[in-house]
Motif scaffolding. Structure first.
Motif, PDB file in Angstrom:
ATOM      1  N   GLN A  35       0.816  -1.205   0.000  1.00 46.75           N
ATOM      2  CA  GLN A  35       0.000   0.000   0.000  1.00 46.75           C
ATOM      3  C   GLN A  35       0.851   1.256   0.000  1.00 46.75           C
ATOM      4  O   GLN A  35       0.389   2.323  -0.392  1.00 46.75           O
ATOM      5  N   PHE A  62       0.970   4.863  -1.380  1.00 50.77           N
ATOM      6  CA  PHE A  62       0.846   6.012  -0.489  1.00 50.77           C
ATOM      7  C   PHE A  62       2.082   6.914  -0.546  1.00 50.77           C
ATOM      8  O   PHE A  62       1.980   8.136  -0.681  1.00 50.77           O
ATOM      9  N   ASP A 114       2.342   8.849  -3.777  1.00 50.93           N
ATOM     10  CA  ASP A 114       1.399   9.977  -3.797  1.00 50.93           C
ATOM     11  C   ASP A 114       1.907  11.143  -2.960  1.00 50.93           C
ATOM     12  O   ASP A 114       1.780  12.306  -3.358  1.00 50.93           O
ATOM     13  N   GLU A 134      -5.697  12.145   4.639  1.00 47.05           N
ATOM     14  CA  GLU A 134      -6.620  11.682   3.595  1.00 47.05           C
ATOM     15  C   GLU A 134      -6.025  10.516   2.811  1.00 47.05           C
ATOM     16  O   GLU A 134      -6.700   9.511   2.564  1.00 47.05           O
ATOM     17  N   LEU A 135      -4.761  10.638   2.433  1.00 43.74           N
ATOM     18  CA  LEU A 135      -4.106   9.557   1.688  1.00 43.74           C
ATOM     19  C   LEU A 135      -3.930   8.314   2.554  1.00 43.74           C
ATOM     20  O   LEU A 135      -4.061   7.192   2.072  1.00 43.74           O
ATOM     21  N   ASN A 154      -5.877   7.390   5.127  1.00 43.09           N
ATOM     22  CA  ASN A 154      -7.189   6.755   5.283  1.00 43.09           C
ATOM     23  C   ASN A 154      -7.595   5.999   4.029  1.00 43.09           C
ATOM     24  O   ASN A 154      -8.232   4.939   4.108  1.00 43.09           O
ATOM     25  N   LYS A 155      -7.235   6.558   2.903  1.00 42.91           N
ATOM     26  CA  LYS A 155      -7.524   5.879   1.641  1.00 42.91           C
ATOM     27  C   LYS A 155      -6.763   4.563   1.553  1.00 42.91           C
ATOM     28  O   LYS A 155      -7.275   3.552   1.050  1.00 42.91           O
ATOM     29  N   ARG A 156      -5.548   4.563   2.063  1.00 39.58           N
ATOM     30  CA  ARG A 156      -4.727   3.349   2.053  1.00 39.58           C
ATOM     31  C   ARG A 156      -5.305   2.289   2.978  1.00 39.58           C
ATOM     32  O   ARG A 156      -5.286   1.091   2.684  1.00 39.58           O
ATOM     33  N   ALA A 168      -8.513   2.046   3.932  1.00 46.95           N
ATOM     34  CA  ALA A 168      -9.935   1.786   3.707  1.00 46.95           C
ATOM     35  C   ALA A 168     -10.181   0.362   3.214  1.00 46.95           C
ATOM     36  O   ALA A 168     -11.140  -0.294   3.642  1.00 46.95           O
ATOM     37  N   SER A 169      -9.326  -0.138   2.345  1.00 46.83           N
ATOM     38  CA  SER A 169      -9.532  -1.466   1.776  1.00 46.83           C
ATOM     39  C   SER A 169      -9.326  -2.578   2.797  1.00 46.83           C
ATOM     40  O   SER A 169      -9.763  -3.706   2.587  1.00 46.83           O
TER      41      SER A 169
END
Length: 865
Positions: free
Chosen positions: A445, A463, A466, A763-764, A766-768, A770-771
């Motif tokens: 991730q 991550f 990004d 934000e990035l 949490n996106k990582r 989330a899955s």
């Protein structure tokens, strides 16, 4: 006398300007003594000093009618020549004191001879060490120390956010060397990196172009210069020829050069366009200075016709004040060959042209205020001032407002006349930056490297990628870069920066021993290492689990409410129900049955009293809620899996032979072995997070040490199997690595900080995660026992209802008893009256039967009744 001393320079200048006396008049007066002056006659500052001292002698004669013999000797800027001049002045000319010279190297030679002969020497050098007066007791520093100008340089550098500078200094003079040492120290302490240092040995150095060429090929474009006038002129002419006075370059110069910029010709000034200087400040205002200024220009022009500019500078002002100080002291003493003259010199206290003249420990106080200038055209512009401890200001005085940044002073003309502020560095390579990316990252991730063999392309995702791209986008300039995969350990990845195979690397942990190879940005992840262990079921007293839905206090309160409500119902029903009779044991059982009925069944027994029914309805409502809540909580406790860590702390782990796991290629091998002190035989390394989970299940390891980003993903994915145990072990976190001293680091840190403050990093992240988010997590958690806090309203309701009912019952009973007693008394009175009347009638009947005449008589004479 002190107040008079503050006025004498002004009075004498006015008398010179408006009086008819001439210098020649003083030549025929009786001489009060002989003063010596040693200076470099060919230098601009030496010429100014000679004129200023002559003016001081003339002005003092008009003030006090006392004249002195002035003997001037040329040192040729050489310490040996200065020493010979001092010997000649003392032995041949019999001078009482000597003024000068202005360099520390010459001053040491002169001070040694003067102290041997007990002759005071007023040094114009501004870098006298603290120990100098102990070695030479007749040495007096009459010019203030200028070392604090280094702090002004630091303030300028910080104002424009330059964090790398080059220093160029003169190593032929010890005072310049000490200034360089102070400058280097102040810049380093403030966080400014010294990229290169260039020491210029002499004016004729043929290696200067080559040395400047090396600096030009570097990335740093900010230069701090501390040179004499002659060396500085040569430097800037050479730099101009090498096109180092163009856009993108920054030049900051210090005293003594800046104090003589006004004397340079136009051709020299043309090669210095855009430099910023820190200049010694003295108040060039007031009537005192105006008289001095006009008179100095006339005298200087007549004695130095080849000089284009006749304006006086700080050197002239200091020399004038030194001569005035010495003259005042000499007229107050008769024996000038002993300590008396030195004592009088040290007692002076007046305001001169250069500022306050008051000596402490045979020295003037260091200068605290400096002027900031900017060379433009054939002259220079006065930008503002810098005061130690206060900052930058437009003016000097009580109305001045201070700022920490020089930007507040207005626009500065930089070399090449750019509109904006120079960046202060230029990338040495014309091609994009080479950025190294690890391939072996166990956390896909964070970094995923996809290499397509068909078209020979590489894709980078994750991550960290990004974060890096967002950081580069926030830089105040365009910085091209290209990502390259690196399939080796993280330590070797960082070493590639040191070996210059990469210009930077990303997704590396910030560890102290890696600083020998690179310099790191601030971390963009939470720093630390976590210990992850499997979960196990708790083994406790499950036979008593039925009591766990409620706390002990709750059970006691329920029991108390049962007893209370049972008692109330017994009181209300005992007169209506024939079954509530008999022995005390029988009545107690009936009372308990009435109270417990709502907890067991919903209908209850038949009640007769309305008050009893009201109590039972409320108690039934409360009991229904309590029983349903108990049932639900108990069911949750029986069905939920209650777990705990297999290992609680690291000490428990060390005392066992449990094997521990760590990530392959990371610093954790060194950390677990050296810092946490585990034996290498008990350590296992794994690549991806899935391998850790399989190793746990196969009992290969009992513990895994993971960095926080990896631990978060692992625990989110396997939340019902594993848990964090023990404390958080602090390490640096993940960051980007650049070469040591890289000018990119401050800008990258600023961009990273902006990403954190705006929430982009969260934000990035949490996106990582989330899955891998785990739902209905019950790890190491128990269903809580319920306390009375959740039911206090219900208990108040049922208790209040019962209490109200019993109060109504008691009131009724008392009322009924009172009414019954009243009726009984009335009935008793009526019966008593009736019985009394009956007895009287009975007696009368008996009397009539026995005596009828009496009865007739009675009836015949009713009037007598």
């Amino acid at each position: 006398m002190g107040s008079l001393h503050m006025l004498v320079p002004l009075l004498c200048l006015m008398s010179t300007a408006f009086g008819k006396a001439s210098v020649d008049d003083g030549m025929h007066a009786k001489k009060k003594g002989t003063i010596g002056l040693i200076t470099d006659n060919n230098s601009r500052n030496g010429k100014e000093e000679i004129v200023a001292v002559k003016m001081a002698m003339e002005d003092f004669y008009h003030y006090s009618n006392q004249s002195f013999d002035l003997q001037i000797r040329d040192s040729h800027a050489d310490s040996l020549q200065a020493a010979l001049a001092a010997r000649d002045l003392i032995d041949t000319q019999k001078v009482e004191a000597i003024i000068g010279p202005e360099t520390w190297k010459e001053t040491t030679s002169v001070a040694d001879i003067c102290s041997q002969n007990m002759t005071p020497v007023l040094s114009l050098a501004d870098a006298t060490p603290d120990w100098s007066t102990l070695k030479w007791p007749y040495l007096v520093q009459i010019s203030p120390n200028q070392f604090k100008q280094t702090k002004a340089v630091v303030a300028i550098v910080h104002s424009f956010e330059w964090y790398n500078v080059n220093i160029i200094y003169d190593d032929t003079d010890s005072s310049s060397t000490r200034m360089f040492s102070r400058l280097y120290s102040d810049l380093s302490v403030s966080g400014v990196h010294i990229s290169n240092v260039l020491a210029i040995p002499s004016l004729s150095s043929s290696s200067l172009p080559q040395e400047l060429e090396k600096l030009r090929n570097g990335f740093c474009r900010v230069f701090v210069v501390n040179l004499s006038v002659s060396l500085a002129i040569n430097l800037f002419q050479t730099a101009n020829e090498l096109k180092m006075m163009e856009k993108g370059y920054v030049w900051i110069v210090t005293d003594p050069f800046t104090s003589l910029v006004h004397s340079l010709n136009s051709s020299t000034m043309s090669s210095m366009q855009g430099i910023v200087g820190v200049k010694s400040y003295f108040p060039e205002i007031g009537l005192q200075y105006e008289h001095f200024y006009s008179k100095f220009q006339k005298k200087f022009s007549s004695e130095n016709p080849h000089e284009l500019n006749s304006e006086p500078g700080i050197f002239a002002a200091r020399a004038y004040d030194a001569a005035w100080t010495l003259a005042l002291s000499m007229i107050q003493t008769t024996n000038k060959k002993d300590q008396t003259l030195l004592d009088k010199i040290l007692l002076n206290n007046f305001t001169g042209l250069s500022g306050k003249i008051q000596l402490t420990d045979q020295k003037l106080d260091p200068s605290d205020t400096f002027q900031i200038i900017n060379v433009m055209g054939e002259d220079y512009k006065e930008i503002g001032f810098w005061t130690n401890g206060l900052g930058f200001s437009d003016i000097i005085g009580p109305n001045a407002t201070f700022n920490s940044s020089m930007k507040e002073l207005g626009q500065v003309l930089w070399p090449g006349r750019p509109w904006g502020t120079p960046r202060g560095w230029i990338q040495a390579l014309s091609k994009p930056l080479r950025i190294g990316v690890p391939v072996i990252d166990p956390l896909k991730q964070s970094v995923t490297v996809i290499q397509d063999q068909t078209d020979n392309t590489t894709t980078f995702q994750g991550f960290t990628i990004d974060i890096f791209r967002a950081t580069m986008d926030l830089l105040p300039y365009h910085l091209p870069y290209k990502l390259y995969p690196f399939n080796d350990t993280y330590d070797n990845l960082v070493k590639q920066v040191y070996l210059k195979n990469f210009d930077a690397v990303i997704d590396v942990s910030i560890i102290s021993y890696r600083y020998q190879y690179a310099e790191f940005t601030q971390p963009y992840t939470d720093p630390g290492v976590l210990m992850v262990v499997p979960l196990k079921s708790k083994v406790d007293h499950r036979a008593w689990l039925f009591l766990k839905p409620f706390t002990k206090t709750m059970w006691v309160l329920i029991l108390a409410m049962v007893i209370y409500n049972g008692f109330i119902l017994w009181m209300l029903e005992r007169r209506h129900s024939p079954e509530i009779t008999g022995s005390m044991l029988n009545q107690t059982g009936t009372m308990a049955w009435l109270a417990l009925t709502p907890l067991i069944k919903l209908d209850g027994d038949k009640l007769h009293s309305n008050l009893s029914k009201m109590v039972m309805v409320v108690w039934l409502f409360v009991a229904l809620i309590i029983t349903q809540t108990y049932t639900a909580n108990l069911a949750s406790m029986l069905t939920a899996e209650r777990l705990e860590p297999t290992i609680d702390n690291i000490d428990q782990l060390r005392n066992s032979n449990i094997r521990v796991g760590y990530s392959s290629g990371s610093f954790l091998k060194h950390y677990v072995e050296k810092v946490l002190q585990f034996h290498p035989e008990n350590m296992r390394n794994y690549g991806e997070l899935e391998e850790f989970a399989e190793a746990f299940r196969r009992k290969e390891i009992g513990v895994a040490f993971l960095e926080i980003p990896a631990a978060k993903i692992f625990l989110a994915k396997y939340c019902k199997e594993f848990i964090q145990a023990g404390p958080l072990y602090k390490v640096g976190g993940f960051g980007f690595a650049f070469p040591r001293g890289s000018p990119l680091i401050p800008d990258v840190n600023k961009a990273l900080l902006h990403l954190v403050e705006t929430g982009k990093v969260s934000e990035l992240e949490n996106k990582r995660l989330a899955s891998e988010e785990c739902e209905d997590r019950e790890v190491n958690g128990e269903t809580a026992s319920l306390s009375p806090n959740s039911f206090w309203v219900l208990f108040i309701l049922t208790g209040g209802t019962s209490t109200f009912s019993i109060l109504v019952y008691v009131f009724r009973m008392n009322y009924a008893n009172s009414e019954e007693k009243t009726i009984w008394r009335l009935t008793t009175m009526i019966i008593q009256q009736c019985n009394h009347a009956k007895r009287r009638m009975s007696r009368k009947v008996s009397d009539v039967a026995e005596n009828p005449t009496s009865s007739s008589t009675t009836h015949a004479t009713p009037t007598h009744v």
